[in-house]
Enzyme design. Structure first.
Site, PDB file in Angstrom:
ATOM      1  N   LYS A   9     -62.899 -72.887  14.475  1.00 34.03           N
ATOM      2  CA  LYS A   9     -63.596 -71.753  13.996  1.00 34.03           C
ATOM      3  C   LYS A   9     -64.782 -72.445  13.546  1.00 34.03           C
ATOM      4  O   LYS A   9     -64.996 -73.629  13.366  1.00 34.03           O
ATOM      5  CB  LYS A   9     -62.754 -70.716  12.932  1.00 34.03           C
ATOM      6  CG  LYS A   9     -61.696 -69.918  13.533  1.00 34.03           C
ATOM      7  CD  LYS A   9     -60.955 -69.255  12.262  1.00 34.03           C
ATOM      8  CE  LYS A   9     -59.721 -68.536  12.889  1.00 34.03           C
ATOM      9  NZ  LYS A   9     -59.166 -67.510  11.766  1.00 34.03           N
ATOM     10  N   TYR A  49     -60.974 -59.660  17.853  1.00 42.57           N
ATOM     11  CA  TYR A  49     -60.110 -59.256  16.804  1.00 42.57           C
ATOM     12  C   TYR A  49     -60.007 -57.869  16.559  1.00 42.57           C
ATOM     13  O   TYR A  49     -59.654 -57.277  15.476  1.00 42.57           O
ATOM     14  CB  TYR A  49     -60.636 -60.012  15.520  1.00 42.57           C
ATOM     15  CG  TYR A  49     -60.301 -61.526  15.214  1.00 42.57           C
ATOM     16  CD1 TYR A  49     -59.111 -61.739  15.256  1.00 42.57           C
ATOM     17  CD2 TYR A  49     -61.125 -62.289  15.102  1.00 42.57           C
ATOM     18  CE1 TYR A  49     -58.577 -63.091  14.804  1.00 42.57           C
ATOM     19  CE2 TYR A  49     -61.004 -63.946  15.013  1.00 42.57           C
ATOM     20  CZ  TYR A  49     -59.405 -64.086  14.713  1.00 42.57           C
ATOM     21  OH  TYR A  49     -59.295 -65.390  14.495  1.00 42.57           O
ATOM     22  N   ASN A 112     -60.598 -70.405   7.724  1.00 43.49           N
ATOM     23  CA  ASN A 112     -59.495 -71.324   7.960  1.00 43.49           C
ATOM     24  C   ASN A 112     -59.519 -72.042   9.186  1.00 43.49           C
ATOM     25  O   ASN A 112     -58.501 -72.457   9.617  1.00 43.49           O
ATOM     26  CB  ASN A 112     -58.110 -70.576   7.626  1.00 43.49           C
ATOM     27  CG  ASN A 112     -58.059 -69.165   8.528  1.00 43.49           C
ATOM     28  OD1 ASN A 112     -58.730 -69.287   9.756  1.00 43.49           O
ATOM     29  ND2 ASN A 112     -56.970 -68.518   8.443  1.00 43.49           N
ATOM     30  N   HIS A 115     -57.637 -70.438  15.008  1.00 45.43           N
ATOM     31  CA  HIS A 115     -56.921 -69.319  15.539  1.00 45.43           C
ATOM     32  C   HIS A 115     -55.886 -69.719  16.438  1.00 45.43           C
ATOM     33  O   HIS A 115     -56.097 -70.723  17.194  1.00 45.43           O
ATOM     34  CB  HIS A 115     -57.751 -68.345  16.087  1.00 45.43           C
ATOM     35  CG  HIS A 115     -57.009 -67.328  16.613  1.00 45.43           C
ATOM     36  ND1 HIS A 115     -56.598 -66.134  16.370  1.00 45.43           N
ATOM     37  CD2 HIS A 115     -56.764 -67.290  18.029  1.00 45.43           C
ATOM     38  CE1 HIS A 115     -55.917 -65.526  17.238  1.00 45.43           C
ATOM     39  NE2 HIS A 115     -56.036 -66.221  18.302  1.00 45.43           N
ATOM     40  N   GLU A 126     -55.470 -63.307  25.286  1.00 44.72           N
ATOM     41  CA  GLU A 126     -56.402 -63.922  24.564  1.00 44.72           C
ATOM     42  C   GLU A 126     -56.943 -65.206  25.635  1.00 44.72           C
ATOM     43  O   GLU A 126     -58.268 -65.430  25.483  1.00 44.72           O
ATOM     44  CB  GLU A 126     -55.906 -64.589  23.508  1.00 44.72           C
ATOM     45  CG  GLU A 126     -55.720 -63.479  22.415  1.00 44.72           C
ATOM     46  CD  GLU A 126     -55.308 -64.026  20.977  1.00 44.72           C
ATOM     47  OE1 GLU A 126     -55.096 -63.364  20.083  1.00 44.72           O
ATOM     48  OE2 GLU A 126     -54.997 -65.191  20.872  1.00 44.72           O
TER      49      GLU A 126
HETATM   50  P1  GTP Z   1     -55.282 -65.999  13.436  1.00 48.09           P
HETATM   51  O1  GTP Z   1     -54.634 -67.294  14.234  1.00 48.09           O
HETATM   52  O2  GTP Z   1     -56.627 -66.611  13.236  1.00 48.09           O
HETATM   53  O3  GTP Z   1     -55.131 -64.973  13.983  1.00 48.09           O
HETATM   54  O4  GTP Z   1     -54.707 -66.098  12.067  1.00 48.09           O
HETATM   55  P2  GTP Z   1     -53.149 -65.709  11.668  1.00 48.09           P
HETATM   56  O5  GTP Z   1     -52.610 -65.331  12.742  1.00 48.09           O
HETATM   57  O6  GTP Z   1     -52.949 -66.836  10.633  1.00 48.09           O
HETATM   58  O7  GTP Z   1     -53.756 -64.529  10.569  1.00 48.09           O
HETATM   59  P3  GTP Z   1     -54.098 -62.961  10.670  1.00 48.09           P
HETATM   60  O8  GTP Z   1     -53.790 -62.629  12.275  1.00 48.09           O
HETATM   61  O9  GTP Z   1     -53.178 -62.146   9.755  1.00 48.09           O
HETATM   62  O10 GTP Z   1     -55.480 -62.825  10.405  1.00 48.09           O
HETATM   63  C1  GTP Z   1     -56.510 -63.124  11.363  1.00 48.09           C
HETATM   64  C2  GTP Z   1     -57.468 -63.749  10.528  1.00 48.09           C
HETATM   65  O11 GTP Z   1     -58.311 -63.052   9.633  1.00 48.09           O
HETATM   66  C3  GTP Z   1     -57.272 -65.049   9.776  1.00 48.09           C
HETATM   67  O12 GTP Z   1     -57.235 -66.292  10.297  1.00 48.09           O
HETATM   68  C4  GTP Z   1     -58.359 -65.089   8.911  1.00 48.09           C
HETATM   69  O13 GTP Z   1     -59.369 -65.945   9.457  1.00 48.09           O
HETATM   70  C5  GTP Z   1     -58.696 -63.531   8.512  1.00 48.09           C
HETATM   71  N1  GTP Z   1     -58.227 -63.166   7.516  1.00 48.09           N
HETATM   72  C6  GTP Z   1     -56.926 -63.066   6.942  1.00 48.09           C
HETATM   73  N2  GTP Z   1     -56.665 -62.415   6.000  1.00 48.09           N
HETATM   74  C7  GTP Z   1     -57.913 -62.410   5.389  1.00 48.09           C
HETATM   75  C8  GTP Z   1     -58.598 -62.038   3.829  1.00 48.09           C
HETATM   76  O14 GTP Z   1     -57.785 -61.474   3.135  1.00 48.09           O
HETATM   77  N3  GTP Z   1     -59.809 -62.369   3.845  1.00 48.09           N
HETATM   78  C9  GTP Z   1     -60.865 -62.710   4.906  1.00 48.09           C
HETATM   79  N4  GTP Z   1     -61.966 -62.939   4.412  1.00 48.09           N
HETATM   80  N5  GTP Z   1     -60.224 -63.049   6.024  1.00 48.09           N
HETATM   81  C10 GTP Z   1     -58.769 -62.819   6.326  1.00 48.09           C
HETATM   82 MG    MG Z   2     -53.191 -63.681  14.019  1.00 49.04          MG
END
Ligand code: GTP
Ligand code: MG
Length: 138
Positions: A9, A49, A112, A115, A126
């Site tokens: 990212k 997303y 973070n 992905h 994807e």
């Molecule tokens: P991905 O591999 O990026 O999909 O991460 P994940 O599977 O661990 O998390 P998830 O699919 O639940 O969320 C997708 C992405 O949304 C996360 O990786 C974060 O970058 C973002 N995200 C999730 N929760 C939050 C939040 O509370 N605040 C913000 N700003 N971003 C969030």
């Molecule tokens: Mg995810």
């Protein structure tokens, strides 16, 4: 073997961490079989997303994903999807296990660093969102 879609990212490309993150994948036995550096528009980030479009952080997430270059890649290996998620660590770096990418590099739950696809069906979708079959060299 299995394949999964990974994204390094903008927070990580900005800090020049591509090589350190790729080393984590390779040390875990994941092979980078396709890779390119691109810059997403906000609309493209929203399409990628789309599953999160009702979430309160959607606007912040898509702004962030369009804020700088990303490195999209296909990782291949035994149980690549779950292995990659193990190497990534928990979504929130505060909860990520020591040694994981997010524990070492992520700045916040939003920024973070990486992905990774979460299931075989999403991995397939994807990968084809970013890559043509000919671009994958195992
Ligand atoms: P991905 O591999 O990026 O999909 O991460 P994940 O599977 O661990 O998390 P998830 O699919 O639940 O969320 C997708 C992405 O949304 C996360 O990786 C974060 O970058 C973002 N995200 C999730 N929760 C939050 C939040 O509370 N605040 C913000 N700003 N971003 C969030
Ligand atoms: Mg995810």
């Amino acid at each position: 073997v299995e394949r999964t879609l990974s994204i390094i990212k903008p927070d990580a490309t900005k800090r020049n961490l591509t090589g350190k993150i790729n080393a984590k994948f390779e040390e875990a036995g994941l092979r980078i079989v396709a890779q390119k550096r691109i810059k997403l528009t906000k609309a493209q980030a929203g399409e990628f997303y789309a599953v999160h479009k009702e979430r309160p952080f959607f606007d912040e997430l898509t702004d962030f994903m369009a804020s700088g270059p990303v490195v999209v890649q296909v990782l291949e290996g035994d149980s690549a999807i779950s292995k990659n998620r193990e190497v990534m660590g928990a979504t929130n770096p505060a909860d990520a296990a020591p040694g994981t990418i997010r524990a070492e590099f992520a700045e916040s739950v939003g920024e973070n660093s990486v992905h990774g696809s979460d299931a075989p069906e999403t991995a397939k979708e994807e990968i084809s969102f970013f890559f043509a079959g000919l671009e994958l060299v195992g």
